[in-house]
Every structure is written in C-alpha cells, then in structure tokens.
Write a protein that holds these residues in place. Sequence first.
Motif, PDB file in Angstrom:
ATOM      1  N   ASP A  87      -3.680  19.131 -43.812  1.00 37.43           N
ATOM      2  CA  ASP A  87      -4.937  19.737 -43.357  1.00 37.43           C
ATOM      3  C   ASP A  87      -4.755  20.942 -42.447  1.00 37.43           C
ATOM      4  N   TYR A  88      -3.774  20.856 -41.566  1.00 36.90           N
ATOM      5  CA  TYR A  88      -3.690  21.892 -40.515  1.00 36.90           C
ATOM      6  C   TYR A  88      -2.390  22.681 -40.500  1.00 36.90           C
ATOM      7  N   PHE A  89      -1.555  22.500 -41.493  1.00 43.48           N
ATOM      8  CA  PHE A  89      -0.245  23.158 -41.441  1.00 43.48           C
ATOM      9  C   PHE A  89      -0.346  24.675 -41.295  1.00 43.48           C
ATOM     10  N   LEU A  90      -1.233  25.292 -42.086  1.00 46.45           N
ATOM     11  CA  LEU A  90      -1.336  26.757 -42.051  1.00 46.45           C
ATOM     12  C   LEU A  90      -1.789  27.257 -40.684  1.00 46.45           C
ATOM     13  N   ILE A  91      -2.742  26.532 -40.070  1.00 52.50           N
ATOM     14  CA  ILE A  91      -3.225  26.938 -38.745  1.00 52.50           C
ATOM     15  C   ILE A  91      -2.090  26.797 -37.727  1.00 52.50           C
ATOM     16  N   PHE A  92      -1.369  25.687 -37.831  1.00 48.07           N
ATOM     17  CA  PHE A  92      -0.243  25.432 -36.928  1.00 48.07           C
ATOM     18  C   PHE A  92       0.827  26.520 -37.081  1.00 48.07           C
ATOM     19  N   VAL A  96      -5.997  31.119 -40.325  1.00 51.55           N
ATOM     20  CA  VAL A  96      -7.165  30.227 -40.240  1.00 51.55           C
ATOM     21  C   VAL A  96      -7.992  30.369 -41.520  1.00 51.55           C
ATOM     22  N   ILE A  97      -8.228  31.633 -41.941  1.00 48.80           N
ATOM     23  CA  ILE A  97      -8.982  31.868 -43.189  1.00 48.80           C
ATOM     24  C   ILE A  97      -8.216  31.265 -44.372  1.00 48.80           C
ATOM     25  N   ALA A  98      -6.886  31.429 -44.351  1.00 45.44           N
ATOM     26  CA  ALA A  98      -6.054  30.873 -45.423  1.00 45.44           C
ATOM     27  C   ALA A  98      -6.229  29.360 -45.509  1.00 45.44           C
ATOM     28  N   SER A  99      -6.296  28.734 -44.341  1.00 48.62           N
ATOM     29  CA  SER A  99      -6.478  27.279 -44.303  1.00 48.62           C
ATOM     30  C   SER A  99      -7.824  26.877 -44.911  1.00 48.62           C
ATOM     31  N   ILE A 100      -8.848  27.712 -44.638  1.00 52.41           N
ATOM     32  CA  ILE A 100     -10.188  27.426 -45.180  1.00 52.41           C
ATOM     33  C   ILE A 100     -10.193  27.616 -46.707  1.00 52.41           C
ATOM     34  N   LEU A 101      -9.447  28.662 -47.169  1.00 59.23           N
ATOM     35  CA  LEU A 101      -9.443  28.982 -48.606  1.00 59.23           C
ATOM     36  C   LEU A 101      -8.456  28.122 -49.410  1.00 59.23           C
ATOM     37  N   ARG A 102      -7.724  27.266 -48.733  1.00 54.66           N
ATOM     38  CA  ARG A 102      -6.671  26.477 -49.394  1.00 54.66           C
ATOM     39  C   ARG A 102      -7.192  25.610 -50.547  1.00 54.66           C
ATOM     40  N   PRO A 103      -8.351  24.933 -50.364  1.00 52.88           N
ATOM     41  CA  PRO A 103      -8.831  24.115 -51.493  1.00 52.88           C
ATOM     42  C   PRO A 103      -9.090  24.922 -52.762  1.00 52.88           C
ATOM     43  N   GLN A 104      -9.440  26.213 -52.585  1.00 53.16           N
ATOM     44  CA  GLN A 104      -9.682  27.068 -53.771  1.00 53.16           C
ATOM     45  C   GLN A 104      -8.380  27.713 -54.281  1.00 53.16           C
ATOM     46  N   ASP A 105      -7.267  27.367 -53.675  1.00 53.96           N
ATOM     47  CA  ASP A 105      -5.956  27.916 -54.053  1.00 53.96           C
ATOM     48  C   ASP A 105      -5.862  29.431 -53.840  1.00 53.96           C
ATOM     49  N   MET A 106      -6.570  29.910 -52.811  1.00 52.53           N
ATOM     50  CA  MET A 106      -6.561  31.357 -52.559  1.00 52.53           C
ATOM     51  C   MET A 106      -6.003  31.666 -51.167  1.00 52.53           C
ATOM     52  N   GLU A 107      -5.188  30.751 -50.659  1.00 52.91           N
ATOM     53  CA  GLU A 107      -4.720  30.921 -49.272  1.00 52.91           C
ATOM     54  C   GLU A 107      -3.816  32.136 -49.068  1.00 52.91           C
TER      55      GLU A 107
END
Lengths: 110, 205
Positions: free
Chosen positions: B122-127, B160-171
């Motif tokens: 869930d939070y790896f990209l933000i971390f 942070v945006i990448a983390s939000i876009l992760r479910p759409q595979d657009m991180e």
Amino acid sequence: MARDKDISTRNQMLGIDKLIHEPSRFNIMALLYVVQSADFLFLQRQTGLTWGNLSSHLSKLEKASYIAVEKEFIGKKPHTMLHLTSDGRNAFEDYRKSMKQVLKDSPKTE
Amino acid sequence: MTNNINLKEVERKIFASYFHDGMWDLYGGLVLFGFGLTMLTDLDYLIIAFVAVAMVPLLIRKRIVIPRLGIVKFSPERQYKTKKSKLAAMITLTFTSLLGMVFFILFSTNTVPQWLEIWMHDYFLIFFGGMISILITAAAFLVSVKRFYAYAALVFIAFVIASILRPQDMEGIPIAVAGSLVLLLGTVILIRFLRNNPLSKEEIT
C-alpha cells in the motif's frame, strides 16, 4: 595634488588602508580571505574584472606582500594559485575594523 | 557582526556557485526518468541503462566546470564540513542499501510478515519517495542550492501521485514526468552556465 595629499592624510587618520579601500582590490581580498587559495580564473570570474585589470590589481597586492603566488602541478600542468599572506589577512581584518569604527563614529544626519 | 555574516555569505555563495552547472540536475533527472520509464514498461534493464548514462554528466563535470570557473581551495573549516557531509551521505547510503538487501532477502525467501507485505504493497512508493526526498533535502542543505529543495518536493509529490495511480498501473507516469522536468531544467541551467562562463581565451598556468 594638494587635494590627494589631504585625502591621503585623512585616510591615515582614519586608519584606512588605501590599497584595500579600492573596490576591486577589496573584492579580491574578501574573496581570498574566505578561501584557502584560488587561481587567476576563479578571481576573474568572481570579480568580473578583465584579464589586464586583475593582473594589475594582483601585482599591487603582491608588491605589498598581501598576497602570495604559489606554483603547483595539477596533473602534469603547472598551475598558479594565489592566497592571502598572514600580513594580507591581518591588513584585511584591520581594514574591516577601521571601516566599522568609521561608520560607527560617523555623526548621524537628520 | 554584520561583516562576519557577509563574509560567510560570500563563502557560501562561492561554494554554491560550483553547483550551478546543471550536471547534478541532469544526473537526477535521468535516473528519475529512467525509473518512471522502467515502471511503465516493466523492462528492468532500462533503469540500469539510465543510471549508466546518468553517470556521464558526473564524470565529465570537472572537465566542464573547472576550465570555466577556475580552481578554488576552500577553507579548512569548509573542507572539514564537506568531509563530514560525504561521510554522512556514505552512512545513509550504506544504511539504505542494507535495508534494501534485508527487504530483498525477505521477499525472495517469502519470509515477509503479512502485515509488512500489506503495508509495503500500500505505501511502498510513498515511503520510497519520502526517503529520496529526505536525501535530496539533505543535499540541498549541505550545498546551499535552493532549487534542490524544490526537486525534493517534486519527487515526493510524484511518488504520492504514483501511489494513487498504482491500481491503474500508471505509477510510472508521474515519476517520468518529474524526471523530464528536472532533466529540462538541468539542460536549461547547463546551457545558461556554458553561455555565461565561456572558456577563457588566455592561457592559464
């Protein structure tokens, strides 16, 4: 001529070193004061002086033993580095003190 | 007192002037862009290629900067500070690498605790973005270059945006965009640096 002598006497009274008081030379001295040593190009870039102008100011400072020239090798190329001598460092510190005192003692104008 | 502060400011500006050539920006921009592109394409070797290319500006940096700005040896205090900063950077990098190795071993041996696996997912990209931002902020502080603070903020926002876009595979998109921005700015700074500091015509010995 008499006017120059007046100015010189006044500067002596105030304890101002005329050699450092010149803006370009003050700039050179201030730059060399905050670093250990620097080359000619560095001083030229930082002061914005022309090659000839900088050379002339450096000669005057060297003649007064305020700066010293040291030759060293960078790789295989000889390189000239300049640094403040202890006399130059003391002169710059004295100049700063004198200027501070002059400004402090100046009468306030309303 | 004022004189002391002004002289310190002179020294700080001289030190910072050796980082206004855009080379570090090009390095960071290329790595970030490569990272984003790797995430988008899933071609793992891309990041290695980008990191290798990104090393070029750093390797030729001295050849570009020194003939244009000249050589200066900073005061022993500044040299000590620089050594301390390098040591701190080395320790941080070693610690981060060790942490990375621990995670790699945990994941490759499937021994990751479930809570950590969920958290990482869930939070790896933000971390990760946060860690990079802290490193860039520390670098900005040490070399007194204000634009690096902006880069730190940009990187964090991108992750942070990448983390939000992760479910759409657009991180990868926001990271690649952030990389492109840094790359563009680095190029502009480099061109400006080369224009403002042409090679000296006089022979310097």
